[in-house]
Design an enzyme around this catalytic site. Structure first.
Site, mmCIF file in Angstrom:
data_model
loop_
_atom_site.group_PDB
_atom_site.id
_atom_site.type_symbol
_atom_site.label_atom_id
_atom_site.label_comp_id
_atom_site.label_asym_id
_atom_site.label_seq_id
_atom_site.Cartn_x
_atom_site.Cartn_y
_atom_site.Cartn_z
ATOM 1 N N GLU A 105 -26.631 -13.085 -6.602
ATOM 2 C CA GLU A 105 -25.931 -12.875 -5.332
ATOM 3 C C GLU A 105 -25.599 -14.221 -4.712
ATOM 4 O O GLU A 105 -26.482 -14.954 -4.274
ATOM 5 C CB GLU A 105 -26.796 -12.055 -4.369
ATOM 6 C CG GLU A 105 -26.161 -11.876 -3.004
ATOM 7 C CD GLU A 105 -27.068 -11.220 -1.981
ATOM 8 O OE1 GLU A 105 -26.840 -11.431 -0.769
ATOM 9 O OE2 GLU A 105 -28.026 -10.514 -2.381
ATOM 10 N N ARG B 271 -21.811 -18.189 2.588
ATOM 11 C CA ARG B 271 -22.273 -19.005 3.707
ATOM 12 C C ARG B 271 -21.800 -20.452 3.612
ATOM 13 O O ARG B 271 -22.162 -21.276 4.453
ATOM 14 C CB ARG B 271 -23.802 -18.983 3.780
ATOM 15 C CG ARG B 271 -24.380 -17.596 3.999
ATOM 16 C CD ARG B 271 -25.880 -17.636 4.128
ATOM 17 N NE ARG B 271 -26.457 -16.292 4.117
ATOM 18 C CZ ARG B 271 -27.744 -16.026 4.222
ATOM 19 N NH1 ARG B 271 -28.611 -17.019 4.362
ATOM 20 N NH2 ARG B 271 -28.185 -14.781 4.195
ATOM 21 N N LYS C 77 -29.578 -2.173 1.088
ATOM 22 C CA LYS C 77 -30.344 -3.396 1.279
ATOM 23 C C LYS C 77 -31.118 -3.267 2.594
ATOM 24 O O LYS C 77 -30.506 -3.047 3.648
ATOM 25 C CB LYS C 77 -29.383 -4.588 1.341
ATOM 26 C CG LYS C 77 -30.008 -5.907 1.784
ATOM 27 C CD LYS C 77 -28.931 -6.984 1.826
ATOM 28 C CE LYS C 77 -29.473 -8.299 2.358
ATOM 29 N NZ LYS C 77 -28.498 -9.392 2.242
#
Length: 203
Positions: free
Chosen positions: A40, A44, A127
């Protein structure tokens, strides 16, 4: 590939923040060699989409985008080659875009209302985020009780030491872990060793 396949290939999905494109391929190679093929890459950093594209070239790597917080993010991630999408939350726009695209989607939840909202959009692989800050294992167990068909990937605050306890829960398919590769780290052997230890974790 569906979301169940993504969540069950390995017990841990490394959560990655990459600032240098030159680190993308060796990082992915180390993680795959260590037995963690599902990666993943969080959106960012300014180069996150390029990192996804580079990592996707590594044999055996199944690269997805994390920190997807808008339909625009999701669309850009798919163009970059992301094979699954992870979001810290769930909105109608994100859910609709994910359904339309058909991409495996792991939306974030932190409450019963979040879970119900996700289910209404057709998602029951979720999640749990931020897992520890939201209430940890007691919170997970409380949420799992009325939602028996939901499977979670708890992420946020989980460590190598605590991961086995999370993975032992019947509702947990895998966990997300940022401990495997710290931001900016380039000790590929150490990263591979941590990946190997994480890959050996089973509930």
């Amino acid at each position: 590939m569906d979301i169940d396949s993504v969540m069950t290939l390995a017990p841990v999905i490394p959560v990655l923040v990459v600032d240098d494109i030159a680190h993308a391929r060796p990082l992915a190679e180390a993680l795959v060699a260590g037995g963690l093929p599902v990666l993943e890459v969080t959106l960012r950093t300014p180069i996150a989409l390029d990192v996804i594209t580079e990592m996707a070239k590594v044999p055996g790597a199944i690269v997805g985008a994390g920190t997807v917080i808008s339909a625009g993010d999701l669309s850009a991630a798919l163009v970059a080659g992301a094979r699954f999408i992870v979001s810290p939350g769930i909105t109608a726009a994100l859910g609709s875009m994910a359904r339309t695209s058909g991409v495996p989607f792991l939306p974030g939840v932190a409450s019963a209302s979040d879970i119900i909202r996700a289910q209404e959009m057709g998602f029951n692989r979720l999640k749990l985020f931020p897992a520890v800050a939201a209430g940890g294992l007691p919170m997970l167990r409380a949420l799992a009780a009325p939602f028996g068909h939901v499977r979670f990937c708890p992420t946020g605050g989980i460590t190598l030491a605590s991961a086995p306890e999370w993975l032992a829960e019947p509702s947990v398919a895998c966990v997300g872990g940022s401990w495997i590769a710290a931001r900016g780290e380039t000790d590929w052997a150490a990263i591979e060793a941590r990946a190997r230890a994480a890959a050996a974790l089973r509930g």
